[in-house]
Every structure is written in C-alpha cells, then in structure tokens.
Design an enzyme around this catalytic site. Structure first.
Site, PDB file in Angstrom:
ATOM      1  N   PRO A  22      20.343  44.049  51.971  1.00  0.00           N
ATOM      2  CA  PRO A  22      18.916  44.376  51.967  1.00  0.00           C
ATOM      3  C   PRO A  22      18.092  43.100  51.908  1.00  0.00           C
ATOM      4  O   PRO A  22      18.338  42.229  51.077  1.00  0.00           O
ATOM      5  CB  PRO A  22      18.752  45.206  50.693  1.00  0.00           C
ATOM      6  N   MET A  23      17.132  42.975  52.821  1.00  0.00           N
ATOM      7  CA  MET A  23      16.259  41.805  52.848  1.00  0.00           C
ATOM      8  C   MET A  23      14.815  42.281  52.964  1.00  0.00           C
ATOM      9  O   MET A  23      14.479  43.058  53.860  1.00  0.00           O
ATOM     10  CB  MET A  23      16.621  40.881  54.020  1.00  0.00           C
ATOM     11  N   ALA A  24      13.974  41.823  52.035  1.00  0.00           N
ATOM     12  CA  ALA A  24      12.585  42.275  51.973  1.00  0.00           C
ATOM     13  C   ALA A  24      11.851  41.962  53.269  1.00  0.00           C
ATOM     14  O   ALA A  24      11.895  40.844  53.778  1.00  0.00           O
ATOM     15  CB  ALA A  24      11.873  41.593  50.803  1.00  0.00           C
ATOM     16  N   CYS A 112      18.082  38.833  42.490  1.00  0.00           N
ATOM     17  CA  CYS A 112      16.888  38.205  43.053  1.00  0.00           C
ATOM     18  C   CYS A 112      16.527  36.929  42.287  1.00  0.00           C
ATOM     19  O   CYS A 112      16.418  36.942  41.059  1.00  0.00           O
ATOM     20  CB  CYS A 112      15.715  39.176  43.016  1.00  0.00           C
ATOM     21  N   LYS A 154      24.486  44.387  42.833  1.00  0.00           N
ATOM     22  CA  LYS A 154      24.590  43.059  43.418  1.00  0.00           C
ATOM     23  C   LYS A 154      24.077  42.048  42.410  1.00  0.00           C
ATOM     24  O   LYS A 154      23.059  42.278  41.747  1.00  0.00           O
ATOM     25  CB  LYS A 154      23.774  42.956  44.706  1.00  0.00           C
ATOM     26  N   HIS A 184      26.879  37.320  45.147  1.00  0.00           N
ATOM     27  CA  HIS A 184      26.383  36.207  45.939  1.00  0.00           C
ATOM     28  C   HIS A 184      26.841  34.934  45.217  1.00  0.00           C
ATOM     29  O   HIS A 184      26.508  34.738  44.051  1.00  0.00           O
ATOM     30  CB  HIS A 184      24.853  36.254  46.039  1.00  0.00           C
ATOM     31  N   ASN A 215      29.317  37.819  49.234  1.00  0.00           N
ATOM     32  CA  ASN A 215      28.053  37.513  49.906  1.00  0.00           C
ATOM     33  C   ASN A 215      27.792  36.006  49.837  1.00  0.00           C
ATOM     34  O   ASN A 215      27.987  35.395  48.792  1.00  0.00           O
ATOM     35  CB  ASN A 215      26.916  38.292  49.225  1.00  0.00           C
ATOM     36  N   GLY A 239      23.727  38.739  55.210  1.00  0.00           N
ATOM     37  CA  GLY A 239      22.277  38.659  55.129  1.00  0.00           C
ATOM     38  C   GLY A 239      21.700  37.769  56.202  1.00  0.00           C
ATOM     39  O   GLY A 239      21.575  38.151  57.362  1.00  0.00           O
ATOM     40  N   ARG A 240      21.376  36.537  55.827  1.00  0.00           N
ATOM     41  CA  ARG A 240      20.641  35.643  56.726  1.00  0.00           C
ATOM     42  C   ARG A 240      21.355  35.368  58.044  1.00  0.00           C
ATOM     43  O   ARG A 240      20.719  35.050  59.051  1.00  0.00           O
ATOM     44  CB  ARG A 240      20.366  34.322  56.006  1.00  0.00           C
TER      45      ARG A 240
END
Length: 383
Positions: A22-24, A112, A154, A184, A215, A239-240
C-alpha cells in the site's frame, strides 16, 4: 521452481506470493487494477492492497476516508491497510471493513516513518510499546474472527539501530493470532535511504512460526527470488519498484513459475500503459481528477527515456485524455527501454532522519497500555 508456492494467510489463499505494498496516493483502485491486469494476463494473481486509511476516520465516517475505500470489479479479494493507535478504534474499524465493505484481508500499519505520525507514537514508533501493540492486534484479530478475515501487520526493524523492535513484534503478532507479518528491512530513522537489511528479515523468519513477508529493495523479479532464497520468506511485498512499471508484476508472476522474463517495453508500449493508467483513473474518479492524479506518475514512466523536458513538463500538466493522447503521440514509439535503469531505486529515497520525532518520554518504557495516543481522523500518509 516450477510453480509458485501459494501464500496462505489464514483462510485466504493467494495464488502467487506477491503483494503490492500500500502506497499513499498511489495504490488506488485504478492502479491496483492496472497491476492486477498484468498478473491476470499471466494466468495468476497476487494480493493488491488498498492505500492506507485511518481507523478513527473510518469509525467517525470521514468522507475522505470513505472515498478511498473504492474497489475495482476485477478485485476478487479486497485488501485494505489500516492505521490506528487505539485498540477500540482499530477493532471497530476492522469490523466495519469486514461487515460493510466485504474486505477479505486487513493489514495493520506499524511501519510508517513520517514524522507527523511518529510524533504521535504511531506507525514505526508504536511497536516500541509492546503492551499497546498487543492490545491493538488482539482487538483487530478479535473483530475479524467472526468474518474469518485474516489480519496481518507490517513493521520495520525498529526506531533506530539502538531501539530495534521487529523480533518482539513478531512474537507478539504470533501470540495475538496475526496471520502473517511483513518486515521492511529498514529502521524508522533510515526512512527510505540506504539498503534494506535482508538479514534481519531472515532472522524474523527463523524466530516466528507464522509467515513472514519481505519488503525492501525489490527492484526486479530476480530480486524477489533472491530474497526468498536468502531469507526463507513466504512472500514478497513490492512497493517503489513498480512505480511507472506495472509490468513488473508480469515478470514476478513468471519468475515464481520458474520462467526468466524481463519485460523491456519500447517507449510506444510504455505510452500505451500510460494511456491505460489514465483511462482507469478517469473511470474511477472522473476525467478531470483522474488526469490530475495521473500527473505524478509521468516522471516514473519516462525515467531513463530521452523524452525532452518541455514534453515531460506538458505531460505533468495534462488535463484531459484527449490532451494526453496528443502529447503521447509526440513520443518516439520505437525508442528502446533504457536498460541502465534496471535494478536501480525508484521513488522516494532521501537521507536518514537526523532524529526520529517521538512523543516526550516515549522510550522510557516498553508497555504503553495506559497511553492515550492521539489519532487524527483525517490523517492519511504512507509507510
């Protein structure tokens, strides 16, 4: 490997052990659909997680929060990441997601690194308070149980190198009935800088009896296979690495089938993907807003290509699909993919935090059950 081992999260079985992080502002319904299409075309599917929402926002009926809970018709499994610091709010939010939105998987964000979150004790700061973490997880798992919905979490390695939390977090997660934990391999202090610590991910795999997802620094499909081999994780969270490259999920699907595939689209093929992305955004949000949302993706799609500055600038100001078509027509459709970009970081990186912003006295004890951590109902951010 000849066929991928499915990712089993409680009652949920995911065909390929690949999760879209999930990425804002990124993993909305349109982008999830775009990435999902790549895997479906390969005859398989992964887990595609909605961008993070806040538990208090959902419980209090915040309109912005509710508008984020949109799902595409192709999404057979609805997955949402939830942020929360209060067990009561988190439990109620999980119940709402299961009962009102048909969500089949809930992930809790304790990773986060954004200062506005950690200064309130949320995100990657919260696992320092082991008691509070246990209470939140218990509330979430208890609320999801009647619906047979798995809850995962996470997290990061810890606040910094002197305040690591991931092993305790894994133990607490397992004791709380959490279906899996994603790690992560960076601390909050590192944010997105430096290299992810895969060794720590392997340590967590060895320490717990629930599935661990890895991650960090998965830029190509080969990286995902290497992470599985080196750490023993049950799945990977991407993610990225997929920013401007939704076809990465096609490569990942192939890689976990034992095939060596490295998609190298021409600029014309990238332009077609850009058009599809903007089209999906427009379908879900309306053309005006959809095109505005698309703008942030332009630089990622064109990373490494020779497209000139003025054209890039115009694309980053696009207002309509017709205008986008005109601009995309100016790109050289035959230009080869810039292979020098393969394996390189994408998206935000930056430098380590000079200091992690925490509530006063946060590090004084590791329980936190008596805390009243404030949660903003409208706060939405990434982790």
């Amino acid at each position: 490997m000849s066929s991928p081992a499915p990712l089993v999260l409680g009652s949920l079985r995911v065909e390929s052990p690949v999760v879209l992080a999930p990425m804002a502002g990124i993993t909305n319904a349109a982008y999830r659909r775009l990435c999902l299409e790549q895997m479906v075309a390969s005859g398989t599917s992964g887990l595609f997680v909605c961008e993070m929402i806040t538990s208090r926002g959902l419980v209090e009926g915040d309109e912005t929060t509710k508008k984020m809970l949109v799902f595409d018709e192709l999404e057979r499994v609805r997955s949402v990441q939830l942020y929360g610091t209060d067990p009561a709010y988190v439990g109620k939010a999980v119940e709402i997601l299961c009962s009102d939105y048909g969500v089949a998987h809930v992930d809790l964000n304790f990773g986060c690194p954004v200062p506005k979150v950690t200064r309130k004790g949320g995100g990657g700061a919260l696992p320092w308070k082991r008691g509070l973490l246990a209470d939140i997880l218990a509330a979430a798992v208890g609320a999801a149980a009647p619906y047979d919905v798995p809850v995962t979490m996470k997290t990061r390695k810890g606040i910094d190198a002197d305040h690591l939390t991931f092993l305790d977090a894994g133990r607490i997660a397992e004791e709380s009935g959490v279906a899996a934990i994603a790690l992560h391999g960076r601390t909050v202090e590192q944010a997105y800088s430096g290299n992810a610590d895969w060794e720590a991910i392997g340590q967590l795999v060895d320490a717990v009896g629930i599935p661990v997802l890895g991650n960090g620094d998965i830029w190509e499909a080969a990286d995902a296979l290497r992470m599985v081999e080196e750490t023993g994780v049950a799945g990977v969270v991407v993610g990225r690495g997929c920013l401007g490259r939704p076809w990465l999920f096609r490569d990942l699907a192939a890689a976990f089938r034992g095939e060596t595939v490295e998609t190298l689209p021409t600029l014309g093929e990238v332009a077609a993907m850009m058009r599809r992305h903007a089209e999906l955004l427009s379908e879900h949000m309306g053309e005006e807003r959809g095109c505005k949302e698309f703008r942030k993706h332009v630089s990622w799609y064109l990373k490494g290509f020779r497209a000139g500055g003025p054209l890039r600038h115009s694309l980053a100001l696009v207002e309509s699909l017709a205008g986008l078509d005109e601009l995309l027509g100016e790109l050289d459709p035959h230009e080869a993919f810039p292979t020098a970009e393969l394996g390189t970081p994408r998206g935000r990186q930056g430098a380590p935090r000079k200091r992690v912003v925490l509530p006063e006295g946060w590090l004084d004890d590791t329980d936190g059950r008596d805390l009243h951590v404030q949660e903003d109902a409208t706060e939405v951010t990434g982790g």
